[in-house]
Design an enzyme around this catalytic site. Structure first.
Site, PDB file in Angstrom:
ATOM      1  N   ASP A 144       2.557   6.398  -1.750  1.00  0.00           N
ATOM      2  CA  ASP A 144       2.892   7.539  -0.888  1.00  0.00           C
ATOM      3  C   ASP A 144       3.813   8.568  -1.541  1.00  0.00           C
ATOM      4  OD1 ASP A 144       1.388   6.046   0.802  1.00  0.00           O
ATOM      5  OD2 ASP A 144       3.012   5.536   2.168  1.00  0.00           O
ATOM      6  N   HIS A 202       0.814  -1.218   0.000  1.00  0.00           N
ATOM      7  CA  HIS A 202       0.000   0.000   0.000  1.00  0.00           C
ATOM      8  C   HIS A 202       0.845   1.263   0.000  1.00  0.00           C
ATOM      9  CE1 HIS A 202      -2.770   3.117   1.268  1.00  0.00           C
ATOM     10  NE2 HIS A 202      -3.772   2.293   1.066  1.00  0.00           N
ATOM     11  N   CYS A 203       2.141   1.145   0.355  1.00  0.00           N
ATOM     12  CA  CYS A 203       2.904   2.371   0.619  1.00  0.00           C
ATOM     13  C   CYS A 203       3.736   2.862  -0.569  1.00  0.00           C
ATOM     14  CB  CYS A 203       3.802   2.155   1.834  1.00  0.00           C
ATOM     15  SG  CYS A 203       2.855   1.895   3.337  1.00  0.00           S
ATOM     16  N   LEU A 204       4.760   2.080  -0.952  1.00  0.00           N
ATOM     17  CA  LEU A 204       5.734   2.623  -1.902  1.00  0.00           C
ATOM     18  C   LEU A 204       5.153   2.990  -3.266  1.00  0.00           C
ATOM     19  CD1 LEU A 204       9.101   0.812  -1.162  1.00  0.00           C
ATOM     20  CD2 LEU A 204       7.980   2.712  -0.027  1.00  0.00           C
TER      21      LEU A 204
END
Ligand SMILES: NC(=O)c1ccc[n+]([C@@H]2O[C@H](COP(=O)([O-])OP(=O)(O)OC[C@H]3O[C@@H](n4cnc5c(N)ncnc54)[C@H](O)[C@@H]3O)[C@@H](O)[C@H]2O)c1
Length: 449
Positions: A295, A290-292
């Site tokens: 974000d 979900h992040c890299l």
């Protein structure tokens, strides 16, 4: 202001004149307070379970009824929280998973951990807005509301809090506390768990920061107060962008080394012997989770919107990492070509479908991106991943058990995620041709990324 780990806890209370006051009480005061955690996903569930462990009464609220049903049956769906963790929390009688917003009433602390995806390249804060609208009518003077979802600087104060204030008729920083505290969860990391990973906290004013300290000081060993929510929001984006950019650097190095006939893994290992000024990152088939993949784009989106210019490191890193599945597929084509075979009709065994080691998370997994490209080319795909459930993968991938027959009966094995739970010795004994994108296997049959 500096707050060291709780030697005394500080409670923010509503006073008669509708202002916040601060009362100090000793660490021995462990009287449970009511916490609601909005969003019971990869981030919210660990927060909820840790708060139960710390003695709070916790309502775990999620709009996904299927997830709530799993929680009620103590069936986990995230890394880091086990079925027995859930059963333990339920057995205290202080954890209530629910999809009923009425159960949020009467909270002292509300923590929001809902998704912040990209939609058409722009931040989609609709989940944050919806969560704020659900909480707002239930805010009481003296309570505390915290956003944990990752977003660009300004989200807490410009988007989240105005909705809270409008729906409650109360003022943040005056009648209730509000702040931002980014999550730093690293799924599958056995060393850095929730309680021993330092947690950044911020408040819209001093009293709010005290309120966040009062809560998080009971959950984690060390809090890191910063001056304002914007600083905390940007710190979180920096952490993920740093990782994203460095992974892109070694991924680009991998494609460069391949072109020159150099072994990128040996090059990185050699550089990593430098005891200062170097941090080791390793290449792979791309980035996921979900992040890299998301974000850093919040950062570049805001740079464009606020400053009218690109955040070039993010754009370059996105470009490099997004193209790694293509590089892997070109290496697959080359491997099959050496056998006088085409991708079409070849049986290819993919090992590890999650986006990274020891995780069950397939969201934006580069392994799935590789699979999709190979499927488009007509490959006969099989896959092994002991952590990932079949309903988390596309239907064109057939999951098979990890057994010698599956390994020998294939034209090429492609290692995409190197979970510890995989029986790697079977591959070392039986694989006759492997493309290893994670540098896990040490046998002559292996070609590394
Ligand atoms: N996954 C990670 O490792 C990680 C790490 C740090 C930060 N984050 C950030 O934390 C946030 C949450 O990520 P996640 O991985 O937990 O997502 P997730 O998809 O696993 O969980 C989010 C949950 O929120 C629920 N939800 C959505 N809208 C809701 C609403 N209005 N009310 C109640 N529940 C609602 C969803 O049903 C879902 O169960 C994101 O901003 C993410 O960027 C994630």
């Amino acid at each position: 202001m500096t707050i060291d780990r709780c030697t005394a806890s500080i409670r923010v209370v509503a006073t008669g004149d509708n202002k916040l006051g601060v009362s100090v009480y000793g660490i021995s005061d462990n009287s449970p307070r009511r916490v609601v955690v909005v969003g019971q996903g990869y981030v919210g569930l660990p927060v909820a379970i840790r708060a139960v462990e710390a003695g709070f009464d916790v309502v775990g609220f999620d709009i996904d009824k299927t997830r709530v049903d799993c929680l009620r049956k103590a069936q986990t769906y995230v890394d880091d929280i086990t079925d027995s963790d859930l059963a333990g929390a339920m057995s205290t009688g202080r954890y209530l998973p629910t999809d009923d917003p009425a159960a949020l009433a009467g909270f002292d602390v509300a923590v929001v951990c809902v998704p912040t995806p990209l939609r058409d390249g722009a931040p989609d804060l609709s989940y944050v807005e919806d969560a704020a609208a659900t909480i707002a009518p239930r805010i009481r003077p003296g309570c505390c509301v915290v956003l944990e979802s990752t977003s660009y600087p300004g989200t807490t104060e410009e988007i989240f809090i105005p909705i809270l204030e409008a729906g409650s008729n109360l003022r943040a920083g005056k009648q209730f506390s509000a702040g931002y505290s980014p999550e730093r969860i690293d799924p599958g990391n056995e060393t850095w768990r929730f309680h021993n990973t330092p947690k950044i906290i911020s408040g819209v004013n001093e009293a709010s920061l005290h309120a966040l300290q009062d809560f998080y000081g009971r959950l984690v060993e060390r809090t890191v107060p910063v001056s304002a929510p914007r600083e905390a929001e940007l710190a979180k984006l920096l952490e993920n962008t740093f990782r994203h950019v460095n992974i892109a650097l070694v991924n680009e190095l991998a494609t460069y080394c391949h072109g020159l006939g150099l072994d990128v893994w040996s090059v990185i290992d050699a550089a990593a012997t430098k005891p200062f000024g170097f941090m080791k990152f390793t290449p792979g088939p791309g980035v996921g989770g979900h992040c890299l993949p998301i974000d850093p784009s919040y950062l570049s989106w805001q740079a464009r919107r606020s400053l009218g210019r690109a955040f070039r490191f993010v754009d370059i890193a996105n470009d490099v990492n997004d193209h790694m599945p293509d590089h892997v597929v070109s290496r697959v084509v080359a491997q099959l070509n050496q056998q006088r075979k085409s991708v079409k009709g070849s049986r290819i065994l993919l090992v590890g479908l999650a986006y990274k080691r020891n995780s069950r998370d397939t969201r934006k997994s580069p392994a799935i991106a590789v699979a999709k490209r190979l499927d488009d080319l007509g490959a006969d795909l099989r896959a092994i991943d002991p952590l990932v459930s079949e309903d988390a993968i596309p239907c064109f991938i057939q999951m098979v058990p990890c057994e010698p027959r599956q390994i020998t009966d294939t034209d090429l094995v492609v290692v995409l995620a190197d979970h510890d739970a995989i029986a790697w010795e079977l591959f070392e004994q039986h694989a006759h041709r492997v493309l290893d994108t994670r540098n896990r296997l040490r046998v002559p049959a292996v070609t590394r990324l």
